[in-house]
Structure formats: C-alpha cells, structure tokens
Scaffold this motif. Structure first.
Motif, PDB file in Angstrom:
ATOM      1  N   THR A  58      52.548  28.224  34.588  1.00 19.69           N
ATOM      2  CA  THR A  58      51.951  28.597  35.873  1.00 19.69           C
ATOM      3  C   THR A  58      51.043  29.812  35.709  1.00 19.69           C
ATOM      4  OG1 THR A  58      53.882  27.785  37.059  1.00 19.69           O
ATOM      5  CG2 THR A  58      52.469  29.333  38.242  1.00 19.69           C
ATOM      6  N   THR A  59      49.886  29.750  36.357  1.00 24.76           N
ATOM      7  CA  THR A  59      48.970  30.891  36.395  1.00 24.76           C
ATOM      8  C   THR A  59      49.070  31.556  37.765  1.00 24.76           C
ATOM      9  OG1 THR A  59      47.409  29.919  34.818  1.00 24.76           O
ATOM     10  CG2 THR A  59      46.567  31.643  36.282  1.00 24.76           C
ATOM     11  N   TYR A  60      49.550  32.806  37.760  1.00 24.36           N
ATOM     12  CA  TYR A  60      49.663  33.594  38.989  1.00 24.36           C
ATOM     13  C   TYR A  60      48.449  34.508  39.104  1.00 24.36           C
ATOM     14  CZ  TYR A  60      54.594  32.191  38.942  1.00 24.36           C
ATOM     15  OH  TYR A  60      55.764  31.476  38.932  1.00 24.36           O
ATOM     16  N   ALA A  61      47.865  34.578  40.285  1.00 23.75           N
ATOM     17  CA  ALA A  61      46.769  35.504  40.538  1.00 23.75           C
ATOM     18  C   ALA A  61      47.265  36.639  41.417  1.00 23.75           C
ATOM     19  CB  ALA A  61      45.606  34.801  41.237  1.00 23.75           C
ATOM     20  N   VAL A  62      47.047  37.871  40.956  1.00 21.03           N
ATOM     21  CA  VAL A  62      47.286  39.063  41.768  1.00 21.03           C
ATOM     22  C   VAL A  62      45.916  39.648  42.060  1.00 21.03           C
ATOM     23  CG1 VAL A  62      48.271  41.376  41.812  1.00 21.03           C
ATOM     24  CG2 VAL A  62      49.545  39.497  40.754  1.00 21.03           C
ATOM     25  N   ALA A  63      45.545  39.690  43.334  1.00 22.57           N
ATOM     26  CA  ALA A  63      44.166  40.050  43.653  1.00 22.57           C
ATOM     27  C   ALA A  63      44.074  40.826  44.956  1.00 22.57           C
ATOM     28  CB  ALA A  63      43.302  38.790  43.742  1.00 22.57           C
ATOM     29  N   SER A  64      43.002  41.607  45.044  1.00 19.81           N
ATOM     30  CA  SER A  64      42.653  42.317  46.268  1.00 19.81           C
ATOM     31  C   SER A  64      41.241  42.849  46.110  1.00 19.81           C
ATOM     32  CB  SER A  64      43.623  43.472  46.544  1.00 19.81           C
ATOM     33  OG  SER A  64      43.484  43.926  47.878  1.00 19.81           O
ATOM     34  N   VAL A  65      40.549  43.033  47.225  1.00 14.67           N
ATOM     35  CA  VAL A  65      39.160  43.501  47.185  1.00 14.67           C
ATOM     36  C   VAL A  65      38.918  44.522  48.288  1.00 14.67           C
ATOM     37  CG1 VAL A  65      38.256  41.342  46.205  1.00 14.67           C
ATOM     38  CG2 VAL A  65      38.370  41.622  48.691  1.00 14.67           C
ATOM     39  N   LEU A  66      37.778  45.190  48.193  1.00 19.80           N
ATOM     40  CA  LEU A  66      37.314  46.034  49.289  1.00 19.80           C
ATOM     41  C   LEU A  66      36.625  45.155  50.329  1.00 19.80           C
ATOM     42  CD1 LEU A  66      35.927  49.099  47.292  1.00 19.80           C
ATOM     43  CD2 LEU A  66      38.213  48.755  48.247  1.00 19.80           C
ATOM     44  N   ASN A  67      36.526  45.671  51.546  1.00 21.58           N
ATOM     45  CA  ASN A  67      36.099  44.801  52.648  1.00 21.58           C
ATOM     46  C   ASN A  67      34.617  44.463  52.667  1.00 21.58           C
ATOM     47  OD1 ASN A  67      34.890  47.114  53.711  1.00 21.58           O
ATOM     48  ND2 ASN A  67      36.559  47.528  55.128  1.00 21.58           N
ATOM     49  N   ASP A 126      47.320  28.767  40.115  1.00 21.35           N
ATOM     50  CA  ASP A 126      48.370  27.961  40.753  1.00 21.35           C
ATOM     51  C   ASP A 126      49.002  28.669  41.941  1.00 21.35           C
ATOM     52  OD1 ASP A 126      48.291  25.790  38.768  1.00 21.35           O
ATOM     53  OD2 ASP A 126      49.110  27.291  37.402  1.00 21.35           O
ATOM     54  N   VAL A 127      49.256  29.963  41.789  1.00 20.90           N
ATOM     55  CA  VAL A 127      49.949  30.728  42.834  1.00 20.90           C
ATOM     56  C   VAL A 127      49.189  32.035  43.081  1.00 20.90           C
ATOM     57  CG1 VAL A 127      52.090  31.869  43.503  1.00 20.90           C
ATOM     58  CG2 VAL A 127      52.167  29.765  42.135  1.00 20.90           C
ATOM     59  N   TRP A 128      48.925  32.336  44.356  1.00 22.27           N
ATOM     60  CA  TRP A 128      48.220  33.562  44.736  1.00 22.27           C
ATOM     61  C   TRP A 128      49.204  34.567  45.327  1.00 22.27           C
ATOM     62  CZ3 TRP A 128      42.807  34.397  44.489  1.00 22.27           C
ATOM     63  CH2 TRP A 128      42.057  33.290  44.084  1.00 22.27           C
ATOM     64  N   LEU A 129      49.152  35.806  44.822  1.00 22.01           N
ATOM     65  CA  LEU A 129      49.930  36.912  45.393  1.00 22.01           C
ATOM     66  C   LEU A 129      48.938  38.022  45.737  1.00 22.01           C
ATOM     67  CD1 LEU A 129      51.691  35.618  42.787  1.00 22.01           C
ATOM     68  CD2 LEU A 129      53.404  37.118  43.810  1.00 22.01           C
ATOM     69  N   LEU A 130      48.836  38.333  47.008  1.00 21.11           N
ATOM     70  CA  LEU A 130      47.798  39.237  47.498  1.00 21.11           C
ATOM     71  C   LEU A 130      48.419  40.490  48.095  1.00 21.11           C
ATOM     72  CD1 LEU A 130      45.706  36.481  49.301  1.00 21.11           C
ATOM     73  CD2 LEU A 130      45.403  37.321  46.966  1.00 21.11           C
ATOM     74  N   GLY A 131      47.871  41.635  47.741  1.00 18.06           N
ATOM     75  CA  GLY A 131      48.358  42.894  48.291  1.00 18.06           C
ATOM     76  C   GLY A 131      47.203  43.810  48.618  1.00 18.06           C
ATOM     77  N   LYS A 132      47.370  44.643  49.591  1.00 12.48           N
ATOM     78  CA  LYS A 132      46.286  45.531  50.009  1.00 12.48           C
ATOM     79  C   LYS A 132      46.105  46.685  49.026  1.00 12.48           C
ATOM     80  CE  LYS A 132      44.579  48.164  53.989  1.00 12.48           C
ATOM     81  NZ  LYS A 132      44.835  48.578  55.386  1.00 12.48           N
ATOM     82  N   ILE A 133      44.856  47.034  48.789  1.00 11.40           N
ATOM     83  CA  ILE A 133      44.534  48.243  48.025  1.00 11.40           C
ATOM     84  C   ILE A 133      44.881  49.442  48.899  1.00 11.40           C
ATOM     85  CG2 ILE A 133      42.632  49.613  47.070  1.00 11.40           C
ATOM     86  CD1 ILE A 133      41.246  46.879  46.454  1.00 11.40           C
ATOM     87  N   THR A 134      45.691  50.350  48.373  1.00 13.94           N
ATOM     88  CA  THR A 134      46.205  51.440  49.211  1.00 13.94           C
ATOM     89  C   THR A 134      45.528  52.783  48.968  1.00 13.94           C
ATOM     90  OG1 THR A 134      47.972  51.824  47.587  1.00 13.94           O
ATOM     91  CG2 THR A 134      48.474  50.376  49.452  1.00 13.94           C
ATOM     92  N   ASP A 135      44.613  52.859  47.989  1.00 11.34           N
ATOM     93  CA  ASP A 135      43.992  54.150  47.705  1.00 11.34           C
ATOM     94  C   ASP A 135      42.533  54.210  48.119  1.00 11.34           C
ATOM     95  OD1 ASP A 135      42.938  52.469  45.807  1.00 11.34           O
ATOM     96  OD2 ASP A 135      43.280  53.816  44.105  1.00 11.34           O
ATOM     97  N   PHE A 183      42.766  40.742  39.304  1.00  4.13           N
ATOM     98  CA  PHE A 183      41.315  40.921  39.451  1.00  4.13           C
ATOM     99  C   PHE A 183      40.960  41.308  40.882  1.00  4.13           C
ATOM    100  CE2 PHE A 183      42.244  36.601  40.656  1.00  4.13           C
ATOM    101  CZ  PHE A 183      41.383  36.336  41.718  1.00  4.13           C
ATOM    102  N   GLY A 184      39.677  41.568  41.100  1.00  2.00           N
ATOM    103  CA  GLY A 184      39.147  41.795  42.444  1.00  2.00           C
ATOM    104  C   GLY A 184      38.530  43.150  42.675  1.00  2.00           C
ATOM    105  N   SER A 185      38.926  44.160  41.874  1.00  2.44           N
ATOM    106  CA  SER A 185      38.411  45.502  42.100  1.00  2.44           C
ATOM    107  C   SER A 185      38.894  46.422  40.992  1.00  2.44           C
ATOM    108  CB  SER A 185      38.897  46.037  43.456  1.00  2.44           C
ATOM    109  OG  SER A 185      38.597  47.397  43.621  1.00  2.44           O
ATOM    110  N   PHE A 186      38.154  47.505  40.762  1.00  2.00           N
ATOM    111  CA  PHE A 186      38.657  48.564  39.899  1.00  2.00           C
ATOM    112  C   PHE A 186      39.978  49.091  40.448  1.00  2.00           C
ATOM    113  CE2 PHE A 186      34.501  48.639  38.028  1.00  2.00           C
ATOM    114  CZ  PHE A 186      34.680  49.203  36.775  1.00  2.00           C
ATOM    115  N   VAL A 201      49.062  46.101  46.272  1.00  2.00           N
ATOM    116  CA  VAL A 201      48.808  45.451  44.987  1.00  2.00           C
ATOM    117  C   VAL A 201      50.002  45.637  44.064  1.00  2.00           C
ATOM    118  CG1 VAL A 201      47.388  45.551  42.898  1.00  2.00           C
ATOM    119  CG2 VAL A 201      46.303  45.677  45.155  1.00  2.00           C
ATOM    120  N   GLU A 202      50.561  46.843  44.070  1.00  2.00           N
ATOM    121  CA  GLU A 202      51.683  47.145  43.190  1.00  2.00           C
ATOM    122  C   GLU A 202      52.862  46.213  43.443  1.00  2.00           C
ATOM    123  OE1 GLU A 202      49.371  51.012  43.671  1.00  2.00           O
ATOM    124  OE2 GLU A 202      49.886  49.274  44.896  1.00  2.00           O
ATOM    125  N   VAL A 203      53.191  46.004  44.705  1.00  2.00           N
ATOM    126  CA  VAL A 203      54.325  45.139  45.053  1.00  2.00           C
ATOM    127  C   VAL A 203      54.019  43.697  44.670  1.00  2.00           C
ATOM    128  CG1 VAL A 203      55.741  44.255  46.946  1.00  2.00           C
ATOM    129  CG2 VAL A 203      55.098  46.676  46.901  1.00  2.00           C
TER     130      VAL A 203
END
Length: 426
Positions: free
Chosen positions: A328-337, A353-362, A409-412, A389-391
């Motif tokens: 399985t390929t998991y994606a952890v991603a977030s971007v600026l608006n 295959d599976v997306w896990l999305l979290g907000k950039i907090t900094d 991916f998605g942002s520095f 993102v961390e969670v």
C-alpha cells in the motif's frame, strides 16, 4: 538596543510588517544602499553573482553550484529559502550554515540602518544574507529568488549570470494567471549583455521577444547545452557551451536531483568564467542530494519518499518517481491555501492508495483540512483528515505493513514537519 536571541529576532521581524508578501524593490534597495556604506567590501574583486529563478528546481540548481564550487576550491555564499529545521540553513558559506551570532549581528545592523523603513520577513532574510556575504571573502554569491523575479528582494543585486529553471503556474495571485505572464516576471532577474540560462523547454508565448527586449545573452537547455544518457538512466553526460567550443562532463551519476538542474548549474559556472574540470565535477556530484527533493529515507522500518512538490508540475515529476509496489502507498500531504491543490491531487492520486491529510500548523496561510479532503473526494479517492501533518504522518507509519510505503509532499512546511519528527525520533 535590547539584545535579542535569533529566535526573538525572527519572531519580531515576522510580526512587524503588515504583509507577509509585499513585492517591490524600493524599500529594500534604499536599506541596502545604506548598509553598503556601513560595510566595506571584504575584497577588491567583486564576487560573481548568480541568481536563480523558476517555478521548480531553484534549490537544486543552487545546491549543485555550491557543491561544484566548493569541490573546485572556490569560496561561495548561498542564500536559499525556506528552511527545514533551522533558519540558518538559508544562509551558507562553503556549504556550512552560518552561526546564530552572525545572523543576530546582521539583523542588528539592518535594524539600525533601516530607520523607519518597513521590511518584510523575507526582505530581512535577504539583507542579512547580503550583509554576511559582503563581510566574507567570496568568489561567488548564489541567490535563490523567493517569489517571481522582477520584484523579488534578491533582484536588487545585478546578476552576472541568471538562471530560469522552469516556468509553470504557481503564485498566480502575484505573478499572473498565464505561463507567459509568469515567465515575464521571472525573466526580470536577467540583465542586458549577461548570460541567461533557460531550463524550460516548453516556452510560453512571447518568451523570445521578452528575452530580446532585455538584451540578455540566452542559452537554452536542449539546444545550446544538453544532456545525453546513452540509454542508461542511471548516468548521463552534459555537453556545455564555452567561449571556445564545448566541454563534456561524462558519466554523471545523479541522486535525487534532476539532470536538467545539474546541467543548468554546470553551464552557469562555465558561463560565469569559473574554471572547472570533469574529474572534480564528478567528485562533487557523486554524493549530491537535497533534502525534501525525492528524498528516500527509512523511519522505524518504513520506506518514506519526501518531496516538497507544491504545484502540479512538481507533482507530475514526483508521481513518476513513486515506486510501483505490491503493498500500500500512503500519502501524507498538506498545502498552503494559495496552491492548486486540485491540480496536485490530479497528478498524484493514480499512484496513491490511502490519503492522510493534516493541516500545516506553522503558517497562517495553511489550507483547511476540510478543503483538502473535499478535493481528494472529488478526485474519486477517499481521505482521512487529522489535526496536523505530524499526527497524519504518525498514523500513516502505524498503518503500514512490510512492503508498504509513505509519500510525504505538498509543501516545505509539510516535509519540514516530518523531518523534525525523524530527527527527534528516528
């Protein structure tokens, strides 16, 4: 003046200016002219200034040029942004991040000289780099554009050689909503009669006319200088244009940097007049890699692929590099608006295959998780959202089984959050 630590300075300058992005050269030019009067140059010969603009590939070009120059015995200052783990990553001399003391000293001088002139966070950053470089004994200064080119802070310095690595849609609110308009802004770093190296091969309308109006001496990737892999994807050779003919750098083994960016870096040094030889170049390039650019690491036994891809063009390149696996390929991603999240998802989702999305907090410009999830759903995939993102990353690692992988991916900011976890817990 109250003595501040580097962390206190960074918090102060980030909060001070009313706008995070305030394009224009009038304010920073004024302060720089005053700073130059306070700092005598460290040598009688001015260092060669190379400025790098482009939608993607800027950091790779700077990193490659820095490694090549250091390996050849030249002294070099490099200014890049943003950073991953520590602010000092942005300003390096001979590949080594400058000290907090040097940064604080530069900020203190800028604070005195600027008087009532307001500066953005990035303008303070750029001026600090220029102050430190002016105090050093350097052969070359490498400047990465933060946004656009024509009105970016680093463009107060006239480039002896300018690089335009790529042109694609990004930052449309500031640069324009077509590739032609964006190219025009990025070409603003070029100077009349000076070399301009163009890595983009799909040139937008009006590109040649803009170059001619500037009067730059343009060299184009694929035409004036080029690569040849001889059918071997693990190695390639670069044919460079010199004043007397061509220079071949053969059998380059590359890591996570694209060959086009390596060739741009090599051609830039030749165009700038630096003497380089093939053997030394190969030595510099054989172990060269850049954090957050198709970076492969293991964390707690899990295969990770980290990439700062934050626009559709970069996502397309990343998608081609995601390994095809049985697991399985998991994606952890977030971007600026301000990013084209729908365009990024469209490029990546066939490989995930599976997306896990979290907000950039900094960063206050972070896209809300609800919007992140909606776009993924609209692409025909499902996603789970987390508070950060961390969670999301820690959950992805927990879900993996042997043979699975996680792509971040998605942002520095996204990659930085994961690198911080790896540095603490890896």
């Amino acid at each position: 003046m109250l003595k501040r630590s580097l962390e206190e300075w960074l918090a102060e300058i980030e909060a001070r200016h009313p706008s995070e992005i305030d394009l224009g050269l009038e304010r920073i030019s004024l302060v720089w002219e005053l700073l130059k009067q306070e700092i005598p140059p460290s040598r009688s010969v001015t260092p060669v200034n190379i400025t790098v603009a482009g939608t993607n590939g800027k950091g790779s070009c700077v990193e490659t040029m820095q490694a090549l120059l250091v390996q050849h015995g030249y002294s070099v200052g490099a200014f890049t942004s943003p950073h991953f783990l520590h602010y000092s990553e942005r300003i390096r001399i001979d590949g080594v991040a400058v000290s907090d003391q040097e940064l604080v000293a530069a900020f203190e001088l800028i604070e005195v000289v600027r008087s009532e002139t307001s500066l953005t966070y990035f303008e303070f950053n750029a001026l600090a780099a220029l102050v430190i470089f002016r105090r050093a004994d350097l052969d070359a200064v490498l400047l990465e554009v933060g946004l656009g080119g024509r009105l970016d802070a680093v463009n107060i310095i006239d480039a002896d050689v300018a690089i335009l690595s790529s042109v694609d849609l990004d930052h449309q609110d500031w640069l324009g909503d077509t590739r032609a308009l964006i190219a025009r802004e990025k070409l603003g770093v070029a100077r009349q009669g000076k070399p301009l190296l163009v890595g983009e091969t799909d040139l937008p309308d009006g590109f040649y006319e803009t170059v001619r109006s500037i009067g730059a001496s343009a060299l184009y990737y694929g035409t004036d200088f080029s690569i040849d892999n001889g059918g071997d994807s693990s190695q390639f050779s670069v044919n460079l244009k010199t004043n007397t003919g061509t220079l071949l750098i053969p059998d380059i083994t590359h890591g996570n940097l694209l060959p086009v960016n390596i060739s741009l870096a090599l051609q830039a040094l030749v165009s700038a007049g630096f003497v380089i030889n093939a053997r030394t170049c190969l030595e510099a390039l054989k172990c060269l890699s850049l954090p957050g650019r198709q970076q492969r690491v293991k964390f707690q036994g899990v295969d990770l692929l980290l990439d700062v891809a934050h626009n559709p063009a970069a996502a397309r390149v990343l998608a081609a590099k995601i390994p095809i696996i049985k697991g399985t390929t998991y994606a952890v991603a977030s971007v600026l608006n301000d990013k084209d999240w729908a365009g990024i998802v469209a490029e990546i989702h066939p490989s995930v295959d599976v997306w896990l999305l979290g907000k950039i907090t900094d960063n206050h410009r972070a896209m809300e998780t609800q919007r992140l999830v909606e776009v993924v759903y609209n692409s025909g995939a499902e996603a789970v959202c987390f508070e950060s993102v961390e969670v999301a990353f820690k959950r992805a690692v927990q879900l993996t089984s042997p043979g699975d992988q996680v792509v971040v991916f998605g942002s520095f900011h996204t990659v930085s959050a994961v690198l911080m976890i790896i540095s603490k817990e890896g």
